[in-house]
Enzyme design. Structure first.
Site, PDB file in Angstrom:
ATOM      1  N   LYS A 155       0.864  -0.968  -0.139  1.00 35.60           N
ATOM      2  CA  LYS A 155       0.256  -0.401   0.298  1.00 35.60           C
ATOM      3  C   LYS A 155       0.427   1.215   0.059  1.00 35.60           C
ATOM      4  O   LYS A 155       1.725   1.333   1.158  1.00 35.60           O
ATOM      5  CB  LYS A 155      -0.975  -0.028   1.791  1.00 35.60           C
ATOM      6  CG  LYS A 155      -1.619   1.323   1.034  1.00 35.60           C
ATOM      7  CD  LYS A 155      -2.622   1.320   2.114  1.00 35.60           C
ATOM      8  CE  LYS A 155      -3.396   2.599   2.102  1.00 35.60           C
ATOM      9  NZ  LYS A 155      -4.450   2.042   3.040  1.00 35.60           N
ATOM     10  N   LYS A 196      -2.606  -1.260  -3.690  1.00 40.58           N
ATOM     11  CA  LYS A 196      -2.777  -0.504  -3.981  1.00 40.58           C
ATOM     12  C   LYS A 196      -1.937   1.099  -4.250  1.00 40.58           C
ATOM     13  O   LYS A 196      -0.649   0.825  -3.249  1.00 40.58           O
ATOM     14  CB  LYS A 196      -3.881  -0.064  -2.315  1.00 40.58           C
ATOM     15  CG  LYS A 196      -5.125   0.957  -2.121  1.00 40.58           C
ATOM     16  CD  LYS A 196      -5.607   1.003  -0.647  1.00 40.58           C
ATOM     17  CE  LYS A 196      -6.161   1.492  -0.243  1.00 40.58           C
ATOM     18  NZ  LYS A 196      -7.373   2.099   0.285  1.00 40.58           N
TER      19      LYS A 196
HETATM   20  C1  PBG Z   1      -6.720   3.534   5.521  1.00 38.92           C
HETATM   21  C2  PBG Z   1      -6.785   3.686   4.222  1.00 38.92           C
HETATM   22  C3  PBG Z   1      -6.996   4.885   3.126  1.00 38.92           C
HETATM   23  C4  PBG Z   1      -7.782   4.292   2.111  1.00 38.92           C
HETATM   24  C5  PBG Z   1      -8.649   2.482   2.753  1.00 38.92           C
HETATM   25  N1  PBG Z   1      -8.002   2.629   3.683  1.00 38.92           N
HETATM   26  C6  PBG Z   1      -6.849   5.890   3.092  1.00 38.92           C
HETATM   27  C7  PBG Z   1      -5.154   6.296   3.085  1.00 38.92           C
HETATM   28  O1  PBG Z   1      -4.505   5.044   3.260  1.00 38.92           O
HETATM   29  O2  PBG Z   1      -4.802   7.193   3.526  1.00 38.92           O
HETATM   30  C8  PBG Z   1      -8.270   4.645   0.709  1.00 38.92           C
HETATM   31  C9  PBG Z   1      -9.085   3.917  -0.105  1.00 38.92           C
HETATM   32  C10 PBG Z   1      -9.528   4.670  -1.325  1.00 38.92           C
HETATM   33  O3  PBG Z   1      -9.102   6.182  -1.452  1.00 38.92           O
HETATM   34  O4  PBG Z   1     -10.500   4.721  -2.081  1.00 38.92           O
HETATM   35  N2  PBG Z   1      -6.681   2.706   6.216  1.00 38.92           N
END
Ligand code: PBG
Length: 338
Positions: free
Chosen positions: A194, A246
């Protein structure tokens, strides 16, 4: 001329015959937001087509997802109160827990219900973990919160937990916590690679994030490809059931690497900003919305993801599989009568 590649492109039937990549609603997971303290669903201004749901409207979406033949939904909670220690993260009466339990009931075994497992929606500072005295995210103290959150979500019926916090050792810690509490069948979807991405912008509106600063000390640096392989290997060693990359569209190389090394299914998450770009461009007439969506989703599958988390899951299913006889639902049969 011996080779005429155009021959296999010359009419639609032959193009369909040789197509290598196929999308099916059963491979999609729909992310959904459930918000505390509202009495009707609310649109998210920066993310066209996506809503913050009440527990009741979430049930309706889940019933629709079953009818559309989706693979699952992933529930994110938007609570009204937050504190530094994320006290509500393991509280069975939190909005996340109530949403998960309503979703499990409405799905009646026909969908995989994943609960987001991260502290950011519950912390007043908006970080994915608790902080140490210096204000840095404290990895190991966070793992203890994750274990407790995991057990509490398994207890309200979550089939799978989406570990999105990017703490080191989170998969092993959560797996151990679940197993010790007897939840050996609760699956772990690891957000293995991520990235610290600008494409999460609209999500932060969706969960009303209070984050100041960034997550660069725990999420991956977009310049790096090798460390994604390392993260995937670590999560496999720690017992991840599914590994995820992601965002998706700017990280197709990373998806492809993950698919090459993984011994478990690979998922990818087409995030809020990636979705919003196409939605807004479509709205402006800059591109053809539906063709762009299908091309984007196809690219993620072609790169090697078998499962795609996408806000377009229902949109895609409605357009391509208008009735799905494989899965029918009767919301009053196993769900609570309404
Ligand atoms: C945080 C989380 C995020 C997303 C999913 N879980 C945002 C981040 O890490 O700041 C983003 C999902 C999206 O942008 O569709 N646990």
């Amino acid at each position: 001329m011996t080779h005429r590649p155009r021959r296999l492109r010359s009419h639609r039937a032959i193009r369909d015959l040789v197509a290598e990549t196929h999308l099916a609603p059963g491979q999609f997971i729909l992310p959904v937001f459930v918000k505390e303290g509202i009495d009707s669903p609310r649109p998210i201004a920066s993310l066209p087509g996506v809503m913050q749901h009440t527990v009741e409207s979430l049930r309706d979406v889940v019933v629709e997802a079953v009818a559309a033949g989706l693979g699952g939904v992933m529930v994110f909670g938007v609570p009204t109160t937050r504190d530094p220690e994320a006290s509500q993260c393991d509280d069975p009466s939190s909005i996340l827990h109530r949403g998960v339990s309503a979703a499990v009931e409405a799905a009646a075994g026909n969908l995989v219900i994943t609960a987001d497992l991260c502290l950011d929606e519950f912390t007043s500072h908006g970080h994915c973990g608790v902080l140490d005295e210096s204000g840095a995210v404290d990895n190991d103290r966070t793992l203890v919160r994750y274990q407790s959150m995991a057990v509490s979500l398994a207890e309200v019926g979550a089939h799978m937990l989406g570990l999105s916090g990017m703490m080191d050792g989170q998969v092993a810690a959560v797996r151990a916590g679940l197993d010790e509490a007897g939840h050996t069948d609760t699956a772990v979807l690891a957000y293995s690679a991520k990235y610290a991405s600008a494409f999460y912008g609209p999500f932060r509106d969706a969960v009303e994030s209070t984050l100041e600063g960034d997550r660069a000390s725990y999420q991956q640096d977009p310049r790096n490809r090798l460390e994604a392989r390392r993260e995937v290997h670590l999560d496999l060693d720690e017992g991840a059931d599914i590994v995820m990359v992601k965002p998706a569209l700017s990280y197709l190389d990373v998806i492809s690497d993950a698919a090459a090394v993984s011994t478990v299914p690979v998922a990818a998450y087409v995030v809020s900003g990636e979705t919003a770009m196409i939605e807004w461009a479509g709205e402006q007439g800059i591109l053809e919305r539906e063709a762009a969506i299908d091309e984007a989703l196809t690219s993620v599958r072609r790169a090697g993801a078998s499962i795609v988390c996408t806000y377009w899951a229902l949109d895609y299913a409605r357009r391509h599989h208008p009735s799905n006889p494989a899965k029918t639902s009767n919301p009053t049969e196993n769900g609570r009568p309404r």
